[in-house]
Design a protein around this motif. Sequence first.
Motif, PDB file in Angstrom:
ATOM      1  N   ARG A 192       1.161  -1.443  -0.009  1.00 26.87           N
ATOM      2  CA  ARG A 192       0.275   0.159  -0.444  1.00 26.87           C
ATOM      3  C   ARG A 192       0.555   1.210   0.028  1.00 26.87           C
ATOM      4  N   TYR A 195       2.407   1.803  -3.509  1.00 28.05           N
ATOM      5  CA  TYR A 195       1.146   2.100  -4.465  1.00 28.05           C
ATOM      6  C   TYR A 195       1.153   3.400  -4.139  1.00 28.05           C
ATOM      7  N   TYR A 196       1.283   3.969  -3.816  1.00 31.20           N
ATOM      8  CA  TYR A 196       1.011   5.774  -3.343  1.00 31.20           C
ATOM      9  C   TYR A 196       2.165   6.209  -3.589  1.00 31.20           C
ATOM     10  N   HIS A 201      -1.514   4.251 -10.323  1.00 28.59           N
ATOM     11  CA  HIS A 201      -2.847   3.685  -9.967  1.00 28.59           C
ATOM     12  C   HIS A 201      -2.932   3.192 -11.056  1.00 28.59           C
ATOM     13  N   SER A 258      -7.009   0.458  -4.623  1.00 29.23           N
ATOM     14  CA  SER A 258      -7.857   1.152  -3.586  1.00 29.23           C
ATOM     15  C   SER A 258      -9.131   1.513  -3.124  1.00 29.23           C
TER      16      SER A 258
END
Length: 340
Positions: A192, A195-196, A201, A258
Amino acid sequence: MVENEAQKLTNEQPAEPEVEAFSFGDPETVLNDRIIDGLGVWLLDNGRYYSTPVSLTGLAKLLKANAYHGPILEFKTNMVMRGFQGNSVVKRRDMKKATTDYNVFANCYFKVYRSVYGEIVRLQHLPAINMRRCKGQDCYGMLNNTGQLIEFKPGEVIHIANYDVTQTIYGIPGYLGAIQSMLLNEDATLFRRKYYKNGAHIGYIFYSTATGLDEKTRAKMKAAIEKSKGLGNFKNMFLHIGGADKDAIQIKPVGDFSTKDDLEKIKNISRDDIIAANRMPPALAAIMPGQNTSFGDLEKVDAVYQRNEVTPIREDLLEVNDYLPLAARVSFDTPSNTAV
């Protein structure tokens, strides 16, 4: 001549549409081997000392793998040390280090110092991560920073270990069955976070059948999509293809991490495995109770935990009294709230 060229173009077969695909992100390896499958004890260094059944360095690294395992063992150490009565022979700081080793590695060691008359005058903690059982009877050694073994004299080391049914050389911690959950909890958090952080994304396939997409246009689209990652992500992209119909460009969703509860489920399930493997009541594990629920009377929970978990660990550590003279023996005060 113009008619001949036109006839030639008409007779040519239409060109096969070029298909181009590229992936987002680097490939990841999947570990299929179970860590505990390699458990075993063998003589190393030309038969001088026994290897540990599991990597002690790996167990130490697990303390920082997630937000639960390390703090739980630290809390358990503090609970065990509550009420410790030491003396000049066994100091509190040495016993606390030994308790930490016992909770993490299921082994702890003390070096024995004797007077000229042979009486024990001091027990000093020895780091379990470097200690090894040697081949001789009641012989131990410690690995230094270069990997060389420093041997102690027979009877110079006191070894307290949890019993393991597969071998009698070293102790084995009971939380090994939750190692995969510990690593899964860490992997979910790192996934996570990455991912950010990198802005990857793109949970879709960019699909196109437009005839106006020449090589130069495709290169520009690919560069635009790749630039949407990283800082300043979630950028908009304008695309115009003259003469293409409305279905020439399609976005095929694959999955969006997400928008799902996968992270929460993984974190909660792996957390429950971790606190169960460490035999820690949820009420004492610094987690929030669920909605419309509570952990009950914490005083009673603490008393049961003291009786069923803390007291047996203390009894194991008090084996040092078997080696100490009566005046130098240590003890633990029992808190007044242990009666349930």
